[in-house]
Design a protein around this motif. Structure first.
Motif, short mmCIF file in Angstrom:
data_model
loop_
_atom_site.label_atom_id
_atom_site.label_comp_id
_atom_site.label_asym_id
_atom_site.label_seq_id
_atom_site.Cartn_x
_atom_site.Cartn_y
_atom_site.Cartn_z
N LEU A 204 0.77 -1.26 -0.04
CA LEU A 204 -0.02 -0.03 0.10
C LEU A 204 0.94 1.02 0.03
O LEU A 204 0.61 2.13 -0.67
N GLY A 205 2.08 1.20 0.71
CA GLY A 205 2.75 2.54 0.55
C GLY A 205 3.45 2.54 -0.71
O GLY A 205 3.50 3.80 -1.04
N LEU A 206 3.81 1.32 -1.28
CA LEU A 206 4.41 1.58 -2.84
C LEU A 206 3.21 2.16 -3.51
O LEU A 206 3.52 3.05 -4.58
N VAL A 207 1.98 1.85 -3.53
CA VAL A 207 0.79 2.30 -4.47
C VAL A 207 0.77 3.90 -4.17
O VAL A 207 0.73 4.47 -5.10
N HIS A 208 0.98 4.14 -2.86
CA HIS A 208 0.94 5.72 -2.58
C HIS A 208 2.22 6.49 -3.18
O HIS A 208 2.05 7.43 -3.71
N LEU A 209 3.19 5.88 -3.19
CA LEU A 209 4.38 6.61 -3.68
C LEU A 209 4.15 6.55 -5.57
O LEU A 209 4.63 7.60 -5.92
N VAL A 210 3.71 5.54 -5.87
CA VAL A 210 3.34 5.68 -7.23
C VAL A 210 2.51 6.73 -7.61
O VAL A 210 2.70 7.39 -8.72
N ALA A 211 1.37 6.75 -6.79
CA ALA A 211 0.29 7.87 -7.33
C ALA A 211 0.92 9.21 -7.12
O ALA A 211 0.72 10.07 -7.89
N GLY A 212 1.61 9.35 -6.06
CA GLY A 212 2.28 10.79 -5.89
C GLY A 212 3.42 11.04 -6.89
O GLY A 212 3.48 12.06 -7.31
N TRP A 213 4.00 10.05 -7.42
CA TRP A 213 5.00 10.19 -8.47
C TRP A 213 4.45 10.80 -9.65
O TRP A 213 4.73 11.53 -10.41
N SER A 214 3.09 9.94 -10.06
CA SER A 214 2.68 10.40 -11.18
C SER A 214 1.80 11.62 -11.00
O SER A 214 1.88 12.46 -12.11
N ASP A 215 1.27 12.18 -10.06
CA ASP A 215 0.76 13.32 -10.02
C ASP A 215 1.85 14.56 -9.94
O ASP A 215 1.61 15.63 -10.32
N LEU A 216 2.97 14.22 -9.31
CA LEU A 216 4.07 15.05 -9.40
C LEU A 216 4.37 15.58 -10.70
O LEU A 216 4.92 16.31 -11.23
N ARG A 217 4.53 14.10 -11.95
CA ARG A 217 4.87 14.51 -13.04
C ARG A 217 3.90 15.41 -13.58
O ARG A 217 4.28 16.18 -14.49
N VAL A 218 2.61 15.27 -13.36
CA VAL A 218 1.47 16.22 -13.90
C VAL A 218 1.70 17.68 -13.34
O VAL A 218 1.56 18.43 -14.03
N LEU A 219 2.01 17.69 -12.14
CA LEU A 219 2.02 19.03 -11.67
C LEU A 219 3.44 19.50 -12.26
O LEU A 219 3.20 20.92 -12.54
N SER A 220 4.57 19.10 -12.22
CA SER A 220 5.70 19.65 -12.98
C SER A 220 5.44 20.01 -14.40
O SER A 220 5.76 21.18 -15.08
N ARG A 221 4.43 19.31 -15.21
CA ARG A 221 4.04 19.82 -16.72
C ARG A 221 3.07 21.08 -16.58
O ARG A 221 3.36 21.75 -17.54
N ALA A 222 2.34 20.95 -15.47
CA ALA A 222 1.36 21.76 -15.40
C ALA A 222 2.23 23.45 -14.82
O ALA A 222 1.94 24.43 -15.47
N LEU A 223 3.28 23.20 -14.33
CA LEU A 223 3.94 24.48 -13.78
C LEU A 223 4.96 24.90 -15.03
O LEU A 223 5.18 25.90 -15.25
N GLY A 224 5.19 23.95 -15.98
CA GLY A 224 6.37 24.38 -17.08
C GLY A 224 5.54 25.03 -18.14
O GLY A 224 5.99 25.88 -19.05
N SER A 225 4.01 24.64 -18.12
CA SER A 225 3.22 25.43 -19.41
C SER A 225 2.88 26.72 -18.87
O SER A 225 2.46 27.05 -18.03
N PRO A 226 2.72 27.61 -19.91
CA PRO A 226 2.07 28.98 -19.43
C PRO A 226 0.62 28.87 -19.16
O PRO A 226 -0.04 27.96 -19.81
N PRO A 227 0.11 29.61 -18.21
CA PRO A 227 -1.40 29.68 -18.14
C PRO A 227 -2.11 29.96 -19.37
O PRO A 227 -1.74 30.92 -20.28
N SER A 228 -3.18 29.36 -19.34
CA SER A 228 -4.28 29.59 -20.81
C SER A 228 -4.89 30.85 -20.39
O SER A 228 -5.31 30.99 -19.58
N GLU A 229 -5.21 31.27 -21.69
CA GLU A 229 -5.91 32.62 -21.67
C GLU A 229 -7.59 32.22 -21.49
O GLU A 229 -7.98 31.37 -21.74
N PRO A 230 -8.15 32.95 -20.37
CA PRO A 230 -9.67 32.68 -20.23
C PRO A 230 -10.39 32.78 -21.54
O PRO A 230 -10.30 34.10 -22.11
N GLY A 231 -11.55 32.15 -21.78
CA GLY A 231 -12.06 32.43 -22.72
C GLY A 231 -12.87 32.38 -23.62
O GLY A 231 -13.32 32.84 -24.61
#
Length: 77
Positions: free
Chosen positions: A50-77
């Motif tokens: 279960l600990g490994l499952v949590h670490l994998v979930a955190g790692w995959s969400d960290l990848r999503v977060l790093s991609r979101a931080l690297g991309s410029p914010p989209s224009e509303p609209g």
């Protein structure tokens, strides 16, 4: 606060939660003091898994977060 900021903050908290709980569940059953925990190897392995499952979930969400931080914010609209 903008919606993007709240989403990134929520993702960051989820990564922190998954990492903290994952490390705890991975190491706790194998510590020398396991008061109240069954001492069977199957149970210890299950909790560590279960600990490994949590670490994998955190790692995959960290990848999503790093991609979101690297991309410029989209224009509303």
């Amino acid at each position: 606060m903008s919606r993007r900021t709240l989403t990134l903050a929520g993702n960051a908290l989820f990564v922190f939660y998954c990492t903290a709980v994952g490390v705890y569940l991975l190491l706790r059953p194998w510590s020398s003091r396991h008061i109240g925990l069954p001492s069977s190897g199957f149970f210890r392995g299950f909790v560590s898994g279960l600990g490994l499952v949590h670490l994998v979930a955190g790692w995959s969400d960290l990848r999503v977060l790093s991609r979101a931080l690297g991309s410029p914010p989209s224009e509303p609209g």
